[in-house]
Motif scaffolding. Structure first.
Motif, PDB file in Angstrom:
ATOM      1  N   THR A   9      68.068  44.207 141.053  1.00 21.38           N
ATOM      2  CA  THR A   9      69.223  44.553 140.231  1.00 21.38           C
ATOM      3  C   THR A   9      70.132  43.349 140.049  1.00 21.38           C
ATOM      4  O   THR A   9      70.687  43.110 138.967  1.00 21.38           O
ATOM      5  N   ALA A  10      70.277  42.548 141.132  1.00 21.23           N
ATOM      6  CA  ALA A  10      71.129  41.357 141.071  1.00 21.23           C
ATOM      7  C   ALA A  10      70.583  40.322 140.086  1.00 21.23           C
ATOM      8  O   ALA A  10      71.349  39.586 139.461  1.00 21.23           O
ATOM      9  N   LYS A  11      69.260  40.274 139.932  1.00 25.28           N
ATOM     10  CA  LYS A  11      68.670  39.313 138.999  1.00 25.28           C
ATOM     11  C   LYS A  11      69.091  39.586 137.558  1.00 25.28           C
ATOM     12  O   LYS A  11      69.105  38.663 136.730  1.00 25.28           O
ATOM     13  N   ILE A  28      75.164  36.138 139.141  1.00 22.53           N
ATOM     14  CA  ILE A  28      74.630  36.005 140.495  1.00 22.53           C
ATOM     15  C   ILE A  28      73.534  34.951 140.493  1.00 22.53           C
ATOM     16  O   ILE A  28      72.572  35.028 139.732  1.00 22.53           O
ATOM     17  N   THR A  32      70.078  35.823 145.990  1.00 18.30           N
ATOM     18  CA  THR A  32      70.363  36.802 147.041  1.00 18.30           C
ATOM     19  C   THR A  32      69.493  36.486 148.253  1.00 18.30           C
ATOM     20  O   THR A  32      68.449  35.825 148.138  1.00 18.30           O
ATOM     21  N   ILE A  81      74.998  37.546 148.590  1.00 18.16           N
ATOM     22  CA  ILE A  81      74.814  37.026 147.239  1.00 18.16           C
ATOM     23  C   ILE A  81      75.619  35.745 147.075  1.00 18.16           C
ATOM     24  O   ILE A  81      76.651  35.545 147.734  1.00 18.16           O
ATOM     25  N   THR A 104      80.604  41.434 143.389  1.00 13.07           N
ATOM     26  CA  THR A 104      80.108  42.201 144.537  1.00 13.07           C
ATOM     27  C   THR A 104      80.361  43.686 144.333  1.00 13.07           C
ATOM     28  O   THR A 104      79.496  44.529 144.623  1.00 13.07           O
ATOM     29  N   LEU A 114      77.915  45.091 141.671  1.00 18.15           N
ATOM     30  CA  LEU A 114      76.554  45.262 142.198  1.00 18.15           C
ATOM     31  C   LEU A 114      76.499  46.431 143.175  1.00 18.15           C
ATOM     32  O   LEU A 114      75.543  47.225 143.152  1.00 18.15           O
TER      33      LEU A 114
END
Length: 415
Positions: free
Chosen positions: A84-86, A91, A94, A227, A239, A242
């Motif tokens: 999800t962070a990608k 970001i 991680t 992250i 943060t 996410l």
């Protein structure tokens, strides 16, 4: 030529001020005060810039920009959060981690430390920690054994060396979630890192796989995900975004909670020093008022003659603005030169002072760095010099205006 006449006369009056020793001394004092204030202000701003740079590149290179921590159970599928962070362009990377807190014994008592289980493969994408320890120590963290890497300050407090055994005590909550005893865990000191500051005394690193076995966490799981973002000041918002996108109950943390006080302290010192030194420059500039008031009185006859010859009152005012402005220009030029020279050599100068007098300006176990940093920025020099020139020109307005009020007949009669 008419437009240059006031400037020419003002330059001659400026050069002739040494004929009156007292006026010359006050003029020198105002110029020296401006130069000193400008130089010190440039030096202080450069030092504050250096602290900000080291905070961002050194401390925040190791400290998590943001963290998503498990609450009720480990993150069994932290990979999905990483995916999800990608999708969030802000970001950068991680990395999973496992964290455990405990006590280690030192001479005279116990020391609390925070044990971080990391995977070097992922950690090197979000942290610059590897830059502050030998390669052998970093590689030891990839082995699923009881290797531990301590900070230099903690190692010295414990009186240990690389290769020694370290015992860490943690509460035993295995019996119905009640504290029954303290469990002891033994580690081999595989290396040491040199970062400086409080982190060295409180943070230690081990293999994530080994710490998972100690805490009986399934392999591949983690207790948190850290992250790294491209803009550290956006870390709280990123943060939060996410974390809110996850279905699992998480605790959200970011660097402003753990290290934000350092940045606030730097900004506070910058603001206070800027105000104080700006007032120093202002006091020095207003010495120009005294100089010009006496110069007007000293040159009243010459002014009266020039006015009877047809010199306009605006030109008379320009003469003394020119004379006072030269004081400000000279002071700002000298101060800027000295300030730039000192700012570019601040770290070397501080190191020389420490070696010569056997003192330590910044203790590594108190501050997050053990040297005095400096970063000279062009906009700071321009801002300080401009402020000094504006103040000095503003200080010339009143005495220059009073010069235009001289009555030629009275001035010549008194002569």
């Amino acid at each position: 030529m008419k437009s240059l006449l006031p400037l020419t006369i003002g330059w001659r009056f400026y050069r002739a001020r040494q004929s009156n020793g007292f006026i010359g001394f006050i003029s020198f004092a105002s110029t020296a005060g401006i130069a000193l204030g400008v130089a010190v202000l440039i030096l202080v701003l450069s030092a504050m810039n250096g602290f900000e740079r080291e905070l961002e590149q050194r401390l925040l290179g190791v400290v998590s920009h943001g963290e998503l921590l498990s609450v009720n159970e480990p993150l069994h599928d932290w990979q999905s959060i990483a995916e999800t962070a990608k999708d969030m362009p802000e970001i950068v990377a991680t990395a999973p981690f496992i964290r455990m807190q405990g006590l280690v014994q030192k001479p005279g008592g116990f020391q609390g430390i925070e044990l971080n289980g990391i995977e070097p493969e992922f950690e090197q994408k979000v942290s610059t920690l590897a830059e502050f320890m030998p390669a052998a120590a970093w590689n030891a963290l990839a082995e699923p054994v009881n290797n531990i890497v301590l900070g230099r300050s903690l190692l010295d407090k414990l009186g240990l060396s690389v290769g020694d055994t370290l015992s860490m005590y943690t509460p035993d909550m295995s019996q119905s979630n009640k504290l029954s005893a303290a469990k002891s865990h033994r580690f081999i000191v595989a290396g040491v890192y040199d970062l400086g500051g409080e982190i060295e005394s409180t943070q230690a690193y081990v293999s994530m796989s080994y710490l998972a076995s100690v805490l009986k966490i399934p392999q591949g799981s983690a207790t948190g995900l850290r992250i790294t973002v491209n803009n550290v000041f956006s870390a709280p918002r990123i943060t939060r975004d996410l974390g809110y996108a996850q279905s699992q109950y998480l605790h959200l943390n970011n660097w402003t909670r753990s290290q934000g006080h350092l940045y606030q302290d730097i900004q506070l010192v910058r603001m206070v020093m800027y105000l104080v030194l700006a007032l120093v420059i202002a006091v020095a500039c207003f010495n120009i008022v005294s100089t010009l008031v006496m110069a007007v009185r000293d040159k009243s006859a010459e002014i009266a003659i020039l006015m009877t010859m047809g010199l306009k009152r605006g030109a008379v005012m320009a003469i003394f603005i020119m004379q006072g402005g030269l004081n400000g220009l000279l002071g700002c030029t000298i101060g800027a030169g000295i300030g730039v020279l000192l700012a570019t050599n601040l770290s070397a100068t501080a190191s020389f002072v420490e070696q010569t007098f056997g003192i330590q300006l910044l203790a590594s176990d108190i501050y997050f760095i053990d040297f005095l940093p400096s970063e000279l920025q062009q906009q700071d020099v321009i801002l300080v010099v401009t402020m000094g020139l504006v103040m000095s020109l503003f200080a010339t307005i009143y005495p220059a205006y009073k010069a235009t009020k001289i009555a030629p007949a009275s001035a010549l009669a008194g002569r």
